[in-house]
Write a protein that holds these residues in place. Structure first.
Motif, PDB file in Angstrom:
ATOM      1  N   TYR A   1       0.678  -1.359   0.204  1.00  0.00           N
ATOM      2  CA  TYR A   1       0.000   0.513   0.243  1.00  0.00           C
ATOM      3  C   TYR A   1       0.925   1.306  -0.121  1.00  0.00           C
ATOM      4  O   TYR A   1       1.999   1.301   0.973  1.00  0.00           O
ATOM      5  CB  TYR A   1      -1.234   0.282   0.786  1.00  0.00           C
TER       6      TYR A   1
ATOM      7  N   VAL B   1       0.729   5.182   0.352  1.00  0.00           N
ATOM      8  CA  VAL B   1       0.476   5.872   1.538  1.00  0.00           C
ATOM      9  C   VAL B   1       1.351   7.664   1.240  1.00  0.00           C
ATOM     10  O   VAL B   1       1.876   8.002   1.193  1.00  0.00           O
ATOM     11  CB  VAL B   1       0.815   5.906   3.155  1.00  0.00           C
TER      12      VAL B   1
ATOM     13  N   VAL C   1      -4.725   6.619   0.882  1.00  0.00           N
ATOM     14  CA  VAL C   1      -3.844   5.342   0.467  1.00  0.00           C
ATOM     15  C   VAL C   1      -3.985   4.726  -0.310  1.00  0.00           C
ATOM     16  O   VAL C   1      -6.164   4.140  -0.363  1.00  0.00           O
ATOM     17  CB  VAL C   1      -4.205   4.166   2.371  1.00  0.00           C
TER      18      VAL C   1
END
Length: 90
Positions: free
Chosen positions: A4, A6, A79
């Protein structure tokens, strides 16, 4: 496990803050792992011209990546799942 990205704000003149944020991200990921949710901080990428800094985490879900970012005081703007390219095998 998925990765992921961010996205956070980091002012052009505050590039020195990046290392402190990386330490907090790594520490928060380690704490979350000790509590039972495997999360790993991978890297950060600062784009000074756009005043953006991206942090990459490997986590079970986007929610977990957001939680670790909040725990690290990264003040995430968003995100999103990130799919790394396949590396050539030797």
């Amino acid at each position: 496990m998925p990765s992921y990205l961010v996205e956070t704000f980091l002012a052009r003149g505050a590039a020195g803050e990046r290392q402190a944020r990386e330490r907090r991200a790594r520490s928060a990921a380690e704490a979350m792992t000790r509590e039972g949710t495997r999360v790993r901080f991978e890297q950060s990428i600062h784009v000074p011209e756009d005043e953006i800094c991206f942090f990459t985490f490997v986590a079970p879900s986007g929610r977990d990546a957001a939680l670790v970012a909040q725990s690290a005081d990264l003040e995430p703007l968003r995100v999103v799942e990130a799919i790394p390219s396949e590396r050539e095998k030797p």
